[in-house]
Design a protein around this motif. Structure first.
Motif, short mmCIF file in Angstrom:
data_model
loop_
_atom_site.label_atom_id
_atom_site.label_comp_id
_atom_site.label_asym_id
_atom_site.label_seq_id
_atom_site.Cartn_x
_atom_site.Cartn_y
_atom_site.Cartn_z
N SER A 1 44.07 47.01 23.78
CA SER A 1 43.83 46.35 24.92
C SER A 1 44.97 46.34 25.85
CB SER A 1 43.60 44.92 24.55
OG SER A 1 43.94 43.90 25.47
N GLN B 1 48.44 42.24 33.60
CA GLN B 1 49.10 41.11 34.06
C GLN B 1 50.42 41.73 34.77
OE1 GLN B 1 49.60 38.51 30.45
NE2 GLN B 1 47.64 37.72 31.01
N ASP C 1 36.11 38.29 32.55
CA ASP C 1 36.49 36.98 33.25
C ASP C 1 37.85 36.73 33.10
OD1 ASP C 1 34.14 36.49 34.53
OD2 ASP C 1 33.23 35.42 32.49
N SER C 2 38.46 36.84 32.01
CA SER C 2 39.94 36.58 31.57
C SER C 2 40.62 37.42 32.57
CB SER C 2 40.42 36.78 30.18
OG SER C 2 40.26 38.07 29.65
N TYR C 3 40.50 38.71 32.92
CA TYR C 3 41.30 39.72 33.80
C TYR C 3 40.94 39.07 35.23
CZ TYR C 3 42.44 43.25 30.45
OH TYR C 3 42.72 44.16 29.58
N ARG D 1 45.59 43.92 28.54
CA ARG D 1 45.87 42.78 29.06
C ARG D 1 47.25 42.51 29.43
NH1 ARG D 1 43.42 37.43 28.51
NH2 ARG D 1 43.92 36.31 30.25
N GLU E 1 40.39 35.85 36.03
CA GLU E 1 41.45 34.72 35.81
C GLU E 1 42.81 35.01 36.10
OE1 GLU E 1 40.23 32.96 32.28
OE2 GLU E 1 38.08 32.48 33.15
N ASP E 2 43.38 36.27 35.53
CA ASP E 2 44.64 36.50 35.86
C ASP E 2 45.12 36.94 37.28
OD1 ASP E 2 45.32 36.39 32.97
OD2 ASP E 2 44.87 38.46 32.56
N ALA F 1 39.86 43.92 25.64
CA ALA F 1 40.45 43.12 24.89
C ALA F 1 40.41 43.53 23.63
CB ALA F 1 39.58 41.83 24.90
N GLN G 1 33.16 38.11 28.70
CA GLN G 1 34.36 36.98 28.60
C GLN G 1 35.54 37.54 28.93
OE1 GLN G 1 33.77 35.21 24.94
NE2 GLN G 1 31.49 34.49 25.65
N ALA G 2 35.88 39.04 28.40
CA ALA G 2 37.41 39.51 28.49
C ALA G 2 37.22 39.86 30.01
CB ALA G 2 37.45 40.85 27.63
#
Length: 201
Positions: free
Chosen positions: A59, A65, A98-100, A61, A102-103, A49, A95-96
């Motif tokens: 990043s 995706q 976790d966002s991956y 991200r 979540e993706d 991130a 936290q970053a």
């Protein structure tokens, strides 16, 4: 298909210079073990991130995706250490991660996913010492965050630190380490069971 998404150690950076031969890199060795075609999306300087484009830290991200649309049978996420060099805090990097994940869930949880945790980097040499500066001391704080994410998402998480030995630059992995990591990931895939994340519907 096996999809490996990571940074320079996924790409195969040789601490002695250049790039390891394909046959020596852990993604290629793991693909042979699994009997799967390989899509190696390792890229030097890649982060989860945090960005420092002037120093080549960017990043991934959006690329992550996009990669998930390939619906791989097996997937290894091997990022995080470069976020420290880009100025990220351990909590922010966690936290970053976790966002991956979540993706990954939003994409339908394609394939069996394993996390390859960032390893401590206590003895950086040359330009890598300058790249990370005092942030390298925070690297050991990342493993517990990866392990917590793995528990939450019911994933396997490999700690590579005991497999790495020493390398010439302190950051990149020897061919022997690549072999050990591929073996451990293959063993984990063979014994993996994928369940719902905690709190997931």
């Amino acid at each position: 298909m096996l999809l490996c998404f990571g940074d320079s150690n996924c790409w195969g950076w040789d601490p002695a210079g250049g790039r390891h031969a394909a046959a020596l890199r852990w993604p290629d060795r793991l693909a042979r073990r699994l009997g799967q075609p390989l899509h190696n999306l390792g890229q030097p300087g890649r982060t989860l991130a945090f960005n420092d484009a002037a120093r080549g830290l960017v990043s991934a991200r959006d690329q992550w995706q996009a990669a998930l649309t390939a619906q791989p049978a097996y997937l290894v996420l091997a990022l995080g250490i470069n976020d420290l060099a880009a100025g990220g805090s351990p909590d922010g990097i966690g936290q970053a991660l976790d966002s991956y994940l979540e993706d990954w869930q939003a994409a339908g949880r394609p394939g069996q996913l394993q996390l390859l945790a960032p390893a401590p980097i206590p003895a950086l040499q040359g330009p890598w010492r300058n790249l990370f500066g005092h942030h390298s001391a925070q690297a050991p704080a990342l493993l517990p965050l990866w392990q917590a994410a793995a528990r939450h998402w019911r994933l396997a998480c490999l700690d590579p630190s005991a497999m790495l030995g020493s390398s010439q630059d302190g950051l990149h992995w020897t061919a022997e380490a690549h072999g050990a990591i591929a073996q451990a990931l293959g063993d984990a895939f063979a014994g993996a069971s994928v369940g719902p994340a905690e709190g997931a519907g």
